[in-house]
Design a protein around this motif. Structure first.
Motif, PDB file in Angstrom:
ATOM      1  N   GLN A 145       0.792  -1.225   0.000  1.00 36.05           N
ATOM      2  CA  GLN A 145       0.000   0.000   0.000  1.00 36.05           C
ATOM      3  C   GLN A 145       0.827   1.278   0.000  1.00 36.05           C
ATOM      4  OE1 GLN A 145      -2.955   0.066   3.085  1.00 36.05           O
ATOM      5  NE2 GLN A 145      -4.467   0.619   1.561  1.00 36.05           N
ATOM      6  N   THR A 146       1.813   1.388   0.838  1.00 37.07           N
ATOM      7  CA  THR A 146       2.599   2.609   0.939  1.00 37.07           C
ATOM      8  C   THR A 146       4.055   2.300   0.668  1.00 37.07           C
ATOM      9  OG1 THR A 146       1.110   3.341   2.686  1.00 37.07           O
ATOM     10  CG2 THR A 146       3.159   4.542   2.435  1.00 37.07           C
ATOM     11  N   VAL A 147       4.577   2.907  -0.394  1.00 43.14           N
ATOM     12  CA  VAL A 147       5.994   2.760  -0.694  1.00 43.14           C
ATOM     13  C   VAL A 147       6.715   3.899   0.012  1.00 43.14           C
ATOM     14  CG1 VAL A 147       7.744   2.712  -2.501  1.00 43.14           C
ATOM     15  CG2 VAL A 147       5.487   1.720  -2.916  1.00 43.14           C
ATOM     16  N   PRO A 148       7.694   3.581   0.851  1.00 41.26           N
ATOM     17  CA  PRO A 148       8.380   4.629   1.611  1.00 41.26           C
ATOM     18  C   PRO A 148       9.199   5.542   0.704  1.00 41.26           C
ATOM     19  CG  PRO A 148       9.471   2.538   1.902  1.00 41.26           C
ATOM     20  CD  PRO A 148       8.231   2.259   1.111  1.00 41.26           C
ATOM     21  N   ALA A 149       9.391   6.755   1.172  1.00 49.27           N
ATOM     22  CA  ALA A 149      10.283   7.683   0.481  1.00 49.27           C
ATOM     23  C   ALA A 149      11.707   7.203   0.673  1.00 49.27           C
ATOM     24  CB  ALA A 149      10.106   9.084   1.053  1.00 49.27           C
ATOM     25  N   ALA A 150      12.584   7.687  -0.150  1.00 48.25           N
ATOM     26  CA  ALA A 150      13.986   7.295  -0.021  1.00 48.25           C
ATOM     27  C   ALA A 150      14.473   7.638   1.383  1.00 48.25           C
ATOM     28  CB  ALA A 150      14.826   8.011  -1.061  1.00 48.25           C
ATOM     29  N   ARG A 151      15.152   6.701   1.996  1.00 49.98           N
ATOM     30  CA  ARG A 151      15.632   6.874   3.356  1.00 49.98           C
ATOM     31  C   ARG A 151      17.141   6.749   3.360  1.00 49.98           C
ATOM     32  NH1 ARG A 151      17.275   3.785   7.390  1.00 49.98           N
ATOM     33  NH2 ARG A 151      16.881   1.827   6.383  1.00 49.98           N
ATOM     34  N   VAL A 152      17.769   7.645   4.079  1.00 50.83           N
ATOM     35  CA  VAL A 152      19.218   7.584   4.232  1.00 50.83           C
ATOM     36  C   VAL A 152      19.488   6.796   5.506  1.00 50.83           C
ATOM     37  CG1 VAL A 152      21.314   8.928   4.563  1.00 50.83           C
ATOM     38  CG2 VAL A 152      19.479   9.796   3.097  1.00 50.83           C
ATOM     39  N   PRO A 153      20.307   5.745   5.427  1.00 51.20           N
ATOM     40  CA  PRO A 153      20.600   4.963   6.627  1.00 51.20           C
ATOM     41  C   PRO A 153      21.164   5.836   7.738  1.00 51.20           C
ATOM     42  CG  PRO A 153      21.432   3.847   4.683  1.00 51.20           C
ATOM     43  CD  PRO A 153      20.969   5.207   4.248  1.00 51.20           C
ATOM     44  N   GLU A 154      20.871   5.446   8.961  1.00 48.30           N
ATOM     45  CA  GLU A 154      21.317   6.184  10.136  1.00 48.30           C
ATOM     46  C   GLU A 154      22.833   6.338  10.134  1.00 48.30           C
ATOM     47  OE1 GLU A 154      20.819   5.140  14.644  1.00 48.30           O
ATOM     48  OE2 GLU A 154      18.903   4.990  13.589  1.00 48.30           O
ATOM     49  N   GLY A 155      23.297   7.540  10.473  1.00 45.31           N
ATOM     50  CA  GLY A 155      24.728   7.778  10.546  1.00 45.31           C
ATOM     51  C   GLY A 155      25.349   8.224   9.239  1.00 45.31           C
ATOM     52  N   VAL A 156      24.578   8.211   8.155  1.00 41.74           N
ATOM     53  CA  VAL A 156      25.106   8.651   6.871  1.00 41.74           C
ATOM     54  C   VAL A 156      24.339   9.899   6.480  1.00 41.74           C
ATOM     55  CG1 VAL A 156      25.464   8.066   4.455  1.00 41.74           C
ATOM     56  CG2 VAL A 156      25.675   6.307   6.206  1.00 41.74           C
TER      57      VAL A 156
END
Length: 173
Positions: A145-156
């Protein structure tokens, strides 16, 4: 001449028909790995991969499951849905693979969701503690149903790994 015990002889008219002849046991060859676990990959959207598994995920089929699953983690998709709705059996090696795949997806900025709707798989996921880590859905539709927005991994961040190490842009700490 001694009769051959392996020859079949016609039943004579006066023979006792009340006792059926002993039948041979039905021997079955073990099902091939490809018959025990079938995998299908689909791209329902530009940023989504759907991996559907049907059958059993155990120590004999997990290698093939791994060989199909792990390359999908290097794709540019933001969402990977693993549909386990038609999986009859999921053992520890399969659960370990799913935990590993989740951590790899997370490190790459991808979201991994499971479709879990059978009692056996739901229980295995729960007992392994995987339900607290990986998002589970009862249907493929709800998982997609919901495709997430681009996420930057934690710490980067925008400055890369140096920012996560606490190094300032001028090289000082």
């Amino acid at each position: 001449m001694t009769p051959n015990p392996f020859e079949q002889h016609p039943v004579s008219a006066g023979a006792d028909r009340r006792t059926p002849p002993a039948s041979e046991p039905a021997w079955q060859e073990p099902a091939e790995e490809s018959e025990r676990l079938r995998l299908r990959i689909a791209r329902p959207g530009p940023n989504t991969i759907l991996l559907t598994a049907v059958g059993e995920v155990d120590s004999t089929t997990v290698t093939r499951f791994r060989d199909v699953l792990l390359p999908r983690l290097s794709a540019t998709a933001r969402l990977l849905v693993i549909d386990l709705g038609a999986v009859d059996f999921l053992n520890v090696s399969g659960l370990e693979l799913l935990r590993y795949a989740h951590s790899q997806a997370f490190n790459r900025g991808m979201l991994l969701r499971l479709v879990v709707n059978t009692h056996a798989v739901r229980r295995a996921v729960w007992q392994a503690g995987l339900g607290a880590v990986v998002e589970s859905h009862p249907t493929v539709t709800s998982a997609l149903q919901t495709v997430p927005a681009a996420r930057v991994p934690e710490g980067v961040g925008s400055t890369g790994a140096a920012a996560s190490a606490g190094i300032l842009s001028n090289g000082e700490r």
